[in-house]
Write an enzyme that holds these catalytic residues in place. Structure first.
Site, PDB file in Angstrom:
ATOM      1  N   HIS A  53       2.669   9.279  15.615  1.00  0.00           N
ATOM      2  CA  HIS A  53       1.307   8.772  15.738  1.00  0.00           C
ATOM      3  C   HIS A  53       0.349   9.654  14.937  1.00  0.00           C
ATOM      4  O   HIS A  53       0.586  10.849  14.752  1.00  0.00           O
ATOM      5  CB  HIS A  53       0.872   8.766  17.199  1.00  0.00           C
ATOM      6  CG  HIS A  53       1.490   7.676  18.008  1.00  0.00           C
ATOM      7  ND1 HIS A  53       0.849   7.102  19.080  1.00  0.00           N
ATOM      8  CD2 HIS A  53       2.695   7.055  17.911  1.00  0.00           C
ATOM      9  CE1 HIS A  53       1.617   6.167  19.604  1.00  0.00           C
ATOM     10  NE2 HIS A  53       2.748   6.129  18.916  1.00  0.00           N
ATOM     11  N   GLU A  55      -2.535  10.921  15.692  1.00  0.00           N
ATOM     12  CA  GLU A  55      -3.102  12.066  16.405  1.00  0.00           C
ATOM     13  C   GLU A  55      -2.149  13.255  16.410  1.00  0.00           C
ATOM     14  O   GLU A  55      -2.568  14.400  16.198  1.00  0.00           O
ATOM     15  CB  GLU A  55      -3.430  11.686  17.862  1.00  0.00           C
ATOM     16  CG  GLU A  55      -4.479  10.609  18.004  1.00  0.00           C
ATOM     17  CD  GLU A  55      -3.906   9.203  18.140  1.00  0.00           C
ATOM     18  OE1 GLU A  55      -4.513   8.401  18.848  1.00  0.00           O
ATOM     19  OE2 GLU A  55      -2.852   8.912  17.536  1.00  0.00           O
TER      20      GLU A  55
END
Length: 156
Positions: A53, A55
């Site tokens: 991901h 993040e």
């Protein structure tokens, strides 16, 4: 104005992800001087892993830049409300501020489905909706193209 500036940088990464066939989520981590020290975008398809991901990529890069896993005083800007996995990483890395663009009604962990940030005393301050129309438009365009091509089996 700074929130919009850094969200614009995250949007550029989201567009790169979309061009690469990835769900268009982009993220930047900003240090206390206002410098971007971490960048990330979704790479789940490329890396063939559920944990790729935006993040997590940005947090990892920021930690390497600072030489520490603790990102106290830093802010994370992401185009889509974080999922529970990413919310946990944000909390555990001790980021001070989280800013996201579009809400995520399926797995959002900042209030859309649940709010992990209300459960922890040391959680980042959260602001949602920054450049929300632009962030939502990138997602909608990506999935509209996938539906048109008959390739919508992979969701967010």
């Amino acid at each position: 104005m700074c929130d919009e500036k850094f969200m614009t940088a995250a949007l550029e990464l989201a567009r790169e992800a979309a061009a690469d066939g990835e769900v268009p989520v982009g993220c930047v981590v900003v240090d206390t001087r206002g410098e971007i020290i971490g960048r990330g975008r979704n790479r789940r398809e490329k890396n063939k892993t559920a944990s790729a991901h935006a993040e997590l990529e940005a947090i990892d890069e920021a930690g390497r830049a600072l030489g520490d896993w603790r990102l106290d005083g830093c802010a994370l800007y992401v185009t889509l409300e974080p999922c529970p996995m990413c919310a946990g990483a944000i909390i555990n890395s001790r980021l001070s501020k989280l800013v996201y663009g579009a809400r995520e009604p399926v797995s959002g962990a900042c209030g859309s489905v649940l709010n992990l940030f209300m459960e922890y005393g040391n959680a980042a301050a959260v602001t949602g909706g920054v450049l929300e129309p632009e962030c939502r438009a990138v997602m909608e365009e990506f999935f509209a193209k996938r539906r048109a091509c008959g390739d919508a089996e992979n969701g967010v």
